[in-house]
Design a protein around this motif. Structure first.
Motif, PDB file in Angstrom:
ATOM      1  N   TRP A   1       0.881  -1.162   0.000  1.00  0.00           N
ATOM      2  CA  TRP A   1       0.000   0.000   0.000  1.00  0.00           C
ATOM      3  C   TRP A   1       0.915   1.206   0.000  1.00  0.00           C
ATOM      4  N   LEU A   2       0.679   2.159  -0.876  1.00  0.00           N
ATOM      5  CA  LEU A   2       1.546   3.337  -0.920  1.00  0.00           C
ATOM      6  C   LEU A   2       0.729   4.620  -0.998  1.00  0.00           C
ATOM      7  N   TYR A   3       1.342   5.684  -0.500  1.00  0.00           N
ATOM      8  CA  TYR A   3       0.720   7.013  -0.500  1.00  0.00           C
ATOM      9  C   TYR A   3       1.785   8.014  -0.938  1.00  0.00           C
ATOM     10  N   VAL A   4       1.499   8.790  -1.975  1.00  0.00           N
ATOM     11  CA  VAL A   4       2.470   9.755  -2.503  1.00  0.00           C
ATOM     12  C   VAL A   4       2.440  11.031  -1.663  1.00  0.00           C
ATOM     13  N   LEU A   5       3.579  11.346  -1.052  1.00  0.00           N
ATOM     14  CA  LEU A   5       3.705  12.557  -0.233  1.00  0.00           C
ATOM     15  C   LEU A   5       4.075  13.769  -1.079  1.00  0.00           C
ATOM     16  N   HIS A   6       4.967  13.562  -2.046  1.00  0.00           N
ATOM     17  CA  HIS A   6       5.498  14.684  -2.834  1.00  0.00           C
ATOM     18  C   HIS A   6       5.924  14.172  -4.196  1.00  0.00           C
ATOM     19  N   GLY A   7       5.638  14.925  -5.214  1.00  0.00           N
ATOM     20  CA  GLY A   7       6.085  14.578  -6.548  1.00  0.00           C
ATOM     21  C   GLY A   7       5.048  13.805  -7.346  1.00  0.00           C
ATOM     22  N   GLN A   8       5.483  13.301  -8.496  1.00  0.00           N
ATOM     23  CA  GLN A   8       4.624  12.547  -9.414  1.00  0.00           C
ATOM     24  C   GLN A   8       5.207  11.140  -9.538  1.00  0.00           C
ATOM     25  N   LEU A   9       4.483  10.166  -9.034  1.00  0.00           N
ATOM     26  CA  LEU A   9       4.946   8.783  -9.060  1.00  0.00           C
ATOM     27  C   LEU A   9       4.462   8.085 -10.325  1.00  0.00           C
ATOM     28  N   ARG A  10       5.367   7.420 -11.006  1.00  0.00           N
ATOM     29  CA  ARG A  10       4.979   6.548 -12.115  1.00  0.00           C
ATOM     30  C   ARG A  10       4.943   5.124 -11.567  1.00  0.00           C
ATOM     31  N   LEU A  11       3.780   4.505 -11.628  1.00  0.00           N
ATOM     32  CA  LEU A  11       3.586   3.144 -11.130  1.00  0.00           C
ATOM     33  C   LEU A  11       3.195   2.264 -12.311  1.00  0.00           C
ATOM     34  N   VAL A  12       4.064   1.312 -12.635  1.00  0.00           N
ATOM     35  CA  VAL A  12       3.779   0.364 -13.714  1.00  0.00           C
ATOM     36  C   VAL A  12       3.398  -0.958 -13.057  1.00  0.00           C
ATOM     37  N   LEU A  13       2.160  -1.379 -13.292  1.00  0.00           N
ATOM     38  CA  LEU A  13       1.610  -2.621 -12.726  1.00  0.00           C
ATOM     39  C   LEU A  13       1.200  -3.522 -13.874  1.00  0.00           C
ATOM     40  N   GLY A  14       1.988  -4.547 -14.134  1.00  0.00           N
ATOM     41  CA  GLY A  14       1.673  -5.412 -15.263  1.00  0.00           C
ATOM     42  C   GLY A  14       1.641  -4.588 -16.538  1.00  0.00           C
ATOM     43  N   GLU A  15       0.496  -4.541 -17.198  1.00  0.00           N
ATOM     44  CA  GLU A  15       0.352  -3.787 -18.443  1.00  0.00           C
ATOM     45  C   GLU A  15      -0.159  -2.362 -18.214  1.00  0.00           C
ATOM     46  N   HIS A  16      -0.453  -2.018 -16.957  1.00  0.00           N
ATOM     47  CA  HIS A  16      -0.970  -0.682 -16.637  1.00  0.00           C
ATOM     48  C   HIS A  16       0.177   0.270 -16.296  1.00  0.00           C
TER      49      HIS A  16
ATOM     50  N   PRO B   1      12.284  14.402  -7.958  1.00  0.00           N
ATOM     51  CA  PRO B   1      12.209  13.473  -6.833  1.00  0.00           C
ATOM     52  C   PRO B   1      10.769  13.186  -6.411  1.00  0.00           C
ATOM     53  N   VAL B   2      10.565  11.986  -5.892  1.00  0.00           N
ATOM     54  CA  VAL B   2       9.258  11.562  -5.402  1.00  0.00           C
ATOM     55  C   VAL B   2       9.445  11.009  -3.997  1.00  0.00           C
ATOM     56  N   GLU B   3       8.545  11.395  -3.079  1.00  0.00           N
ATOM     57  CA  GLU B   3       8.551  10.840  -1.724  1.00  0.00           C
ATOM     58  C   GLU B   3       7.220  10.155  -1.483  1.00  0.00           C
ATOM     59  N   LEU B   4       7.275   8.956  -0.893  1.00  0.00           N
ATOM     60  CA  LEU B   4       6.037   8.249  -0.597  1.00  0.00           C
ATOM     61  C   LEU B   4       6.173   7.420   0.666  1.00  0.00           C
ATOM     62  N   LEU B   5       5.022   7.100   1.248  1.00  0.00           N
ATOM     63  CA  LEU B   5       4.953   6.180   2.378  1.00  0.00           C
ATOM     64  C   LEU B   5       4.517   4.834   1.841  1.00  0.00           C
ATOM     65  N   ILE B   6       5.135   3.774   2.370  1.00  0.00           N
ATOM     66  CA  ILE B   6       4.804   2.425   1.927  1.00  0.00           C
ATOM     67  C   ILE B   6       4.499   1.553   3.134  1.00  0.00           C
ATOM     68  N   LEU B   7       3.411   0.797   3.063  1.00  0.00           N
ATOM     69  CA  LEU B   7       3.115  -0.278   4.000  1.00  0.00           C
ATOM     70  C   LEU B   7       3.244  -1.572   3.214  1.00  0.00           C
ATOM     71  N   PHE B   8       4.097  -2.465   3.700  1.00  0.00           N
ATOM     72  CA  PHE B   8       4.332  -3.710   2.972  1.00  0.00           C
ATOM     73  C   PHE B   8       4.062  -4.896   3.885  1.00  0.00           C
ATOM     74  N   GLY B   9       3.208  -5.785   3.415  1.00  0.00           N
ATOM     75  CA  GLY B   9       2.932  -7.020   4.137  1.00  0.00           C
ATOM     76  C   GLY B   9       3.513  -8.176   3.354  1.00  0.00           C
ATOM     77  N   GLN B  10       4.538  -8.814   3.911  1.00  0.00           N
ATOM     78  CA  GLN B  10       5.245  -9.864   3.197  1.00  0.00           C
ATOM     79  C   GLN B  10       4.363 -11.091   2.952  1.00  0.00           C
ATOM     80  N   HIS B  11       3.409 -11.306   3.838  1.00  0.00           N
ATOM     81  CA  HIS B  11       2.574 -12.492   3.725  1.00  0.00           C
ATOM     82  C   HIS B  11       1.202 -12.169   3.151  1.00  0.00           C
ATOM     83  N   GLY B  12       1.122 -11.070   2.432  1.00  0.00           N
ATOM     84  CA  GLY B  12      -0.128 -10.737   1.755  1.00  0.00           C
ATOM     85  C   GLY B  12      -1.113  -9.954   2.596  1.00  0.00           C
ATOM     86  N   GLU B  13      -0.676  -9.437   3.778  1.00  0.00           N
ATOM     87  CA  GLU B  13      -1.592  -8.626   4.579  1.00  0.00           C
ATOM     88  C   GLU B  13      -1.976  -7.388   3.777  1.00  0.00           C
ATOM     89  N   ARG B  14      -3.204  -6.974   3.913  1.00  0.00           N
ATOM     90  CA  ARG B  14      -3.688  -5.812   3.179  1.00  0.00           C
ATOM     91  C   ARG B  14      -4.011  -4.687   4.159  1.00  0.00           C
TER      92      ARG B  14
END
Length: 198
Positions: A131-146, A173-186
């Protein structure tokens, strides 16, 4: 608790020399500082020499006069959870600052993507959910074909087994917050804005 009281005493003993050095660095005399703070010249002198114990009543006007936070004025030791070390991790040309360090479960990071111009996406995939939240800047996120551009204030959540790539959309530059669940937590959002009544 001896260690805690020793730390406290060390901080108090260091206040006087710190205050004297700060005053001299600002080019002020005791008389000038007394006028600015309303604290008598003799009290300031005894405070700097260690003959007078620092109190909040004395330190607050000094912090205002020097325009520094109270913690900086006294050189207080860092507080907070000693298990959390905000040591940056550099990986794939990006900087990750760990904001949590508990075994298992969600991990929180601040991520900084440098503004070194557009880069060719290098897709990666791994177990987990992000899960990510953009704090500053313009994030380019490539997900599969999107191929998405997320400005500051936008959020995204995705399964990291899907090939993905994060970068700067405009070379800045881009700054973001990330929450990462290694076991698939959402990340579950439970708060919802109440519908406006007409």
């Amino acid at each position: 608790m001896a260690g805690v009281s020793d730390d406290f005493e060390d901080v108090l003993h260091a206040v006087g020399p710190r205050l004297r050095a700060l005053r001299r660095a600002r080019g002020l005399t005791l008389a000038e500082l007394a006028v600015t703070t309303g604290v008598s010249e003799s009290t300031l002198s005894r405070l700097e020499s260690g003959q007078r114990r620092a109190t909040l009543e004395l330190l607050l006007p000094l912090a205002r006069a020097y325009r520094v936070p109270l913690d900086d004025l006294v050189g207080a030791p860092p507080t907070g959870d000693p298990r959390i070390h905000l040591t940056p991790i550099h990986r794939h040309g990006m900087t990750f600052v760990p904001l949590s360090r508990r075994p298992g479960g969600m991990q929180a990071y601040k991520m900084i993507i440098p503004g070194d111009g557009p880069r060719e996406p290098d897709h990666r995939s791994h177990d987990g959910c992000e899960w990510l939240y953009v704090l500053h800047g313009q994030l380019r996120l490539v997900l599969g074909e999107h191929d998405l551009v997320l400005p500051a204030g936008e959020a995204a959540e995705f399964d990291t087994t899907l090939p993905h790539w994060l970068g700067s959309a405009d070379g800045n530059p881009v700054e973001l917050l990330i929450l990462f669940g290694q076991h698939g937590e959402r990340a579950h959002l439970r708060a919802r804005a109440a519908a406006r009544r007409r």
